[in-house]
Design a protein around this motif. Structure first.
Motif, PDB file in Angstrom:
ATOM      1  N   SER A 103       1.042  49.398   8.272  1.00 52.85           N
ATOM      2  CA  SER A 103       1.787  48.500   9.157  1.00 52.85           C
ATOM      3  C   SER A 103       0.913  47.299   9.505  1.00 52.85           C
ATOM      4  CB  SER A 103       2.217  49.236  10.429  1.00 52.85           C
ATOM      5  OG  SER A 103       1.110  49.778  11.112  1.00 52.85           O
ATOM      6  N   GLY A 104       1.502  46.115   9.472  1.00 56.39           N
ATOM      7  CA  GLY A 104       0.753  44.873   9.582  1.00 56.39           C
ATOM      8  C   GLY A 104      -0.027  44.724  10.873  1.00 56.39           C
ATOM      9  N   CYS A 105      -1.204  44.120  10.751  1.00 60.59           N
ATOM     10  CA  CYS A 105      -2.057  43.803  11.905  1.00 60.59           C
ATOM     11  C   CYS A 105      -2.410  45.043  12.719  1.00 60.59           C
ATOM     12  CB  CYS A 105      -1.400  42.756  12.794  1.00 60.59           C
ATOM     13  SG  CYS A 105      -1.031  41.210  11.957  1.00 60.59           S
ATOM     14  N   SER A 106      -2.615  46.152  12.041  1.00 58.16           N
ATOM     15  CA  SER A 106      -2.946  47.412  12.710  1.00 58.16           C
ATOM     16  C   SER A 106      -4.375  47.829  12.403  1.00 58.16           C
ATOM     17  CB  SER A 106      -1.973  48.509  12.286  1.00 58.16           C
ATOM     18  OG  SER A 106      -0.673  48.227  12.738  1.00 58.16           O
ATOM     19  N   THR A 107      -4.915  48.722  13.269  1.00 57.19           N
ATOM     20  CA  THR A 107      -6.330  49.071  13.205  1.00 57.19           C
ATOM     21  C   THR A 107      -6.534  50.575  13.317  1.00 57.19           C
ATOM     22  OG1 THR A 107      -7.060  46.975  14.171  1.00 57.19           O
ATOM     23  CG2 THR A 107      -8.552  48.837  14.392  1.00 57.19           C
ATOM     24  N   ILE A 108      -7.400  51.100  12.468  1.00 56.29           N
ATOM     25  CA  ILE A 108      -7.975  52.437  12.634  1.00 56.29           C
ATOM     26  C   ILE A 108      -9.483  52.257  12.650  1.00 56.29           C
ATOM     27  CG2 ILE A 108      -8.312  54.722  11.638  1.00 56.29           C
ATOM     28  CD1 ILE A 108      -5.545  54.507  10.410  1.00 56.29           C
ATOM     29  N   VAL A 109     -10.117  52.659  13.731  1.00 54.68           N
ATOM     30  CA  VAL A 109     -11.567  52.455  13.841  1.00 54.68           C
ATOM     31  C   VAL A 109     -12.321  53.458  12.988  1.00 54.68           C
ATOM     32  CG1 VAL A 109     -13.538  52.404  15.413  1.00 54.68           C
ATOM     33  CG2 VAL A 109     -11.336  51.443  16.130  1.00 54.68           C
ATOM     34  N   ALA A 110     -11.964  54.732  13.067  1.00 51.31           N
ATOM     35  CA  ALA A 110     -12.668  55.776  12.321  1.00 51.31           C
ATOM     36  C   ALA A 110     -11.843  57.046  12.376  1.00 51.31           C
ATOM     37  CB  ALA A 110     -14.069  55.995  12.885  1.00 51.31           C
ATOM     38  N   GLY A 111     -12.446  58.152  11.948  1.00 50.37           N
ATOM     39  CA  GLY A 111     -11.767  59.433  11.993  1.00 50.37           C
ATOM     40  C   GLY A 111     -11.371  59.918  10.618  1.00 50.37           C
TER      41      GLY A 111
ATOM     42  N   CYS B 182      -8.459  62.997  14.367  1.00 54.20           N
ATOM     43  CA  CYS B 182      -8.062  63.626  13.106  1.00 54.20           C
ATOM     44  C   CYS B 182      -6.539  63.789  13.044  1.00 54.20           C
ATOM     45  CB  CYS B 182      -8.738  64.988  12.991  1.00 54.20           C
ATOM     46  SG  CYS B 182      -8.221  65.978  11.585  1.00 54.20           S
ATOM     47  N   ALA B 183      -5.961  63.380  11.935  1.00 55.75           N
ATOM     48  CA  ALA B 183      -4.543  63.609  11.646  1.00 55.75           C
ATOM     49  C   ALA B 183      -3.615  63.061  12.715  1.00 55.75           C
ATOM     50  CB  ALA B 183      -4.282  65.105  11.421  1.00 55.75           C
ATOM     51  N   ASN B 184      -3.957  61.931  13.287  1.00 57.93           N
ATOM     52  CA  ASN B 184      -3.061  61.244  14.212  1.00 57.93           C
ATOM     53  C   ASN B 184      -2.108  60.341  13.430  1.00 57.93           C
ATOM     54  OD1 ASN B 184      -4.240  62.153  16.779  1.00 57.93           O
ATOM     55  ND2 ASN B 184      -6.041  60.993  16.113  1.00 57.93           N
TER      56      ASN B 184
ATOM     57  N   GLY C  34      -4.652  44.369   8.018  1.00 57.37           N
ATOM     58  CA  GLY C  34      -5.035  45.703   8.455  1.00 57.37           C
ATOM     59  C   GLY C  34      -6.543  45.845   8.541  1.00 57.37           C
ATOM     60  N   PHE C  35      -7.000  46.815   9.358  1.00 58.34           N
ATOM     61  CA  PHE C  35      -8.434  47.045   9.542  1.00 58.34           C
ATOM     62  C   PHE C  35      -8.719  48.532   9.618  1.00 58.34           C
ATOM     63  CE2 PHE C  35     -12.129  47.943  12.132  1.00 58.34           C
ATOM     64  CZ  PHE C  35     -13.091  47.069  11.645  1.00 58.34           C
ATOM     65  N   ILE C  36      -9.707  48.986   8.844  1.00 63.00           N
ATOM     66  CA  ILE C  36     -10.243  50.343   8.946  1.00 63.00           C
ATOM     67  C   ILE C  36     -11.752  50.221   9.047  1.00 63.00           C
ATOM     68  CG2 ILE C  36     -10.556  52.564   7.808  1.00 63.00           C
ATOM     69  CD1 ILE C  36      -7.858  52.175   6.471  1.00 63.00           C
ATOM     70  N   GLY C  37     -12.315  50.763  10.128  1.00 66.17           N
ATOM     71  CA  GLY C  37     -13.754  50.660  10.318  1.00 66.17           C
ATOM     72  C   GLY C  37     -14.532  51.647   9.469  1.00 66.17           C
ATOM     73  N   GLY C  38     -14.048  52.862   9.342  1.00 66.65           N
ATOM     74  CA  GLY C  38     -14.739  53.880   8.578  1.00 66.65           C
ATOM     75  C   GLY C  38     -13.965  55.174   8.604  1.00 66.65           C
ATOM     76  N   GLY C  39     -14.689  56.282   8.405  1.00 71.81           N
ATOM     77  CA  GLY C  39     -14.015  57.562   8.346  1.00 71.81           C
ATOM     78  C   GLY C  39     -13.554  57.892   6.952  1.00 71.81           C
ATOM     79  N   GLN C  40     -12.635  58.865   6.869  1.00 81.75           N
ATOM     80  CA  GLN C  40     -12.177  59.336   5.573  1.00 81.75           C
ATOM     81  C   GLN C  40     -10.670  59.535   5.563  1.00 81.75           C
ATOM     82  OE1 GLN C  40     -14.289  62.753   4.114  1.00 81.75           O
ATOM     83  NE2 GLN C  40     -12.839  63.162   2.465  1.00 81.75           N
ATOM     84  N   SER C  41     -10.067  59.120   4.470  1.00 82.94           N
ATOM     85  CA  SER C  41      -8.638  59.346   4.212  1.00 82.94           C
ATOM     86  C   SER C  41      -7.743  58.779   5.300  1.00 82.94           C
ATOM     87  CB  SER C  41      -8.356  60.845   4.020  1.00 82.94           C
ATOM     88  OG  SER C  41      -9.118  61.360   2.950  1.00 82.94           O
TER      89      SER C  41
ATOM     90  N   THR D 162       5.359  50.350  17.115  1.00 82.75           N
ATOM     91  CA  THR D 162       4.860  48.975  17.198  1.00 82.75           C
ATOM     92  C   THR D 162       4.182  48.770  18.549  1.00 82.75           C
ATOM     93  OG1 THR D 162       6.684  48.218  15.812  1.00 82.75           O
ATOM     94  CG2 THR D 162       5.527  46.549  17.094  1.00 82.75           C
ATOM     95  N   LEU D 163       3.048  48.102  18.536  1.00 78.27           N
ATOM     96  CA  LEU D 163       2.277  47.851  19.763  1.00 78.27           C
ATOM     97  C   LEU D 163       1.918  49.156  20.464  1.00 78.27           C
ATOM     98  CD1 LEU D 163       4.320  44.799  21.092  1.00 78.27           C
ATOM     99  CD2 LEU D 163       2.016  44.712  20.138  1.00 78.27           C
ATOM    100  N   THR D 164       1.412  50.097  19.694  1.00 75.30           N
ATOM    101  CA  THR D 164       1.102  51.430  20.206  1.00 75.30           C
ATOM    102  C   THR D 164      -0.389  51.721  20.058  1.00 75.30           C
ATOM    103  OG1 THR D 164       1.723  52.312  18.043  1.00 75.30           O
ATOM    104  CG2 THR D 164       3.381  52.377  19.771  1.00 75.30           C
ATOM    105  N   THR D 165      -0.853  52.740  20.816  1.00 74.20           N
ATOM    106  CA  THR D 165      -2.267  53.111  20.794  1.00 74.20           C
ATOM    107  C   THR D 165      -2.429  54.619  20.822  1.00 74.20           C
ATOM    108  OG1 THR D 165      -2.974  51.095  21.954  1.00 74.20           O
ATOM    109  CG2 THR D 165      -4.461  52.976  22.036  1.00 74.20           C
ATOM    110  N   ILE D 166      -3.213  55.129  19.885  1.00 72.42           N
ATOM    111  CA  ILE D 166      -3.741  56.493  19.958  1.00 72.42           C
ATOM    112  C   ILE D 166      -5.254  56.345  20.001  1.00 72.42           C
ATOM    113  CG2 ILE D 166      -3.978  58.729  18.828  1.00 72.42           C
ATOM    114  CD1 ILE D 166      -1.283  58.272  17.523  1.00 72.42           C
ATOM    115  N   ALA D 167      -5.850  56.645  21.139  1.00 69.89           N
ATOM    116  CA  ALA D 167      -7.286  56.423  21.297  1.00 69.89           C
ATOM    117  C   ALA D 167      -8.117  57.459  20.559  1.00 69.89           C
ATOM    118  CB  ALA D 167      -7.649  56.404  22.776  1.00 69.89           C
ATOM    119  N   GLY D 168      -7.642  58.687  20.490  1.00 72.53           N
ATOM    120  CA  GLY D 168      -8.396  59.734  19.816  1.00 72.53           C
ATOM    121  C   GLY D 168      -7.636  61.035  19.846  1.00 72.53           C
ATOM    122  N   GLY D 169      -8.368  62.124  19.624  1.00 76.19           N
ATOM    123  CA  GLY D 169      -7.736  63.424  19.593  1.00 76.19           C
ATOM    124  C   GLY D 169      -7.317  63.825  18.199  1.00 76.19           C
ATOM    125  N   GLY D 170      -6.474  64.855  18.117  1.00 73.51           N
ATOM    126  CA  GLY D 170      -6.030  65.360  16.832  1.00 73.51           C
ATOM    127  C   GLY D 170      -4.555  65.672  16.801  1.00 73.51           C
ATOM    128  N   CYS D 171      -3.930  65.358  15.689  1.00 72.11           N
ATOM    129  CA  CYS D 171      -2.515  65.697  15.451  1.00 72.11           C
ATOM    130  C   CYS D 171      -1.582  65.120  16.505  1.00 72.11           C
ATOM    131  CB  CYS D 171      -2.325  67.204  15.360  1.00 72.11           C
ATOM    132  SG  CYS D 171      -3.291  67.986  14.047  1.00 72.11           S
TER     133      CYS D 171
END
Length: 302
Positions: A146-154, A171-173, A134-141, A178-187
């Motif tokens: 889920s394996g091999c997944s990424t959250i950049v920030a937020g 925020c709050a996405n 897993g990877f988290i670049g930054g942000g809070q909370s 599996t193999l999905t993408t949420i680029a940004g936004g909220g909720c």
């Protein structure tokens, strides 16, 4: 009080006060109340109340840092802890790294659990990884389970599906597929596999291979359905699209349909293929029906 060497060969204790070294070929350079115990070939640079208790481990400085993992590293900071082997915390405060071959760059109260092998948290606060790679670049909370997944920030984003999912920011996405993408936004929320939400607020993808471009309160319900933008639009049939507008709807079994925009337009029937609507309160309920721009028009066929 003086420094103390309690046993071992080839030990180096340079300066400081109340430091303790136990084990072979360890080095403690300075600081106060630091301890190297039950280990060999380890190094503690300085600081206060730091502990190294594993072989080939390194603690640079800081306060109340603990290194228990073999070949592990803490650069500095306060109250950081590395538990497992070949893992690192560069700095920060109250970070905990329990993963094998895992990395925390800095920040505050970030955590990688024992199941987070090869996990990476670059920084931020109160972020959690409890899965492999897993990877988290930054942000809070933010949370990756889920394996091999990424959250950049937020803030308060969560990847909890089958793996290989990506959340860019926002925020709050909730990324539950599996193999999905949420680029940004909220909720925004994805439940199916292979789907994309580019942005917007409170959009939901409920099936596989959906696309929602943005907007607010839009829903893609069936496989291969799309909502590009707008508000309160719903695409309920496979291979159907709502391009934009407000409160537009494509019903079940209306595949290969397109509703371009307008207000409270509806494509329904069984089936309605390649229907195309503008305007307000229009209905297309026949195969190959077209309403270009009207008000309360109805195309039902024969």
């Amino acid at each position: 009080q003086e420094n103390c060497i309690t046993g071992g060969a080839g030990v180096t204790l340079v300066a400081g006060r109340q430091n303790i070294v136990n084990g072979d070929y360890n080095s403690l350079v300075g600081g106060r109340q630091n301890c190297i115990t039950s280990s060999s070939y380890s190094f503690l640079g300085g600081g206060r109340l730091n502990t190294v208790s594993s072989e080939y481990a390194f603690s640079g400085a800081g306060v109340r840092n603990c290194v228990f993992g073999l070949h592990s590293f803490i650069g500095a900071g306060v109250c950081n802890c590395v538990i497992n082997a070949q893992s690192a915390i560069v700095g920060g405060q109250c970070n905990t790294n329990c993963g094998d071959k895992a990395f925390i760059g800095g920040g505050n109260q970030n955590c990688i659990t024992p199941s987070g092998k090869c996990g990476v948290i670059v920084g931020g606060a109160c972020n959690l990884i409890s899965c492999g790679c897993g990877f988290i670049g930054g942000g809070q909370s933010n949370c990756v389970t889920s394996g091999c997944s990424t959250i950049v920030a937020g803030y308060c984003n969560c990847n909890v599906g089958g793996g290989y999912s990506f959340t860019g920011a926002g925020c709050a996405n909730s990324n539950c597929g599996t193999l999905t993408t949420i680029a940004g936004g909220g909720c925004n929320t994805i439940f199916g596999n292979g789907s994309v939400i580019a942005g917007g607020i409170s959009n939901t993808s409920c099936a596989n291979c959906n696309f929602i471009g943005g907007g607010r309160l839009n829903q893609a319900i069936c496989n291969y359905s799309n909502v590009i933008s707008g508000q309160c639009n719903t695409s309920c049939s496979a291979y159907s699209s709502v391009i934009g507008g407000l409160c537009n709807f494509t019903s079940d079994n209306t595949g290969y349909s397109a509703l371009v925009g307008g207000f409270r337009n509806c494509i329904c029937g069984n089936p309605t293929q390649v229907a195309f609507l503008f305007g307000q309160c229009n209905i297309a309920a026949a195969q190959w029906a077209t309403v270009l721009n009207g008000f309360k028009s109805c195309a039902t066929g024969c």
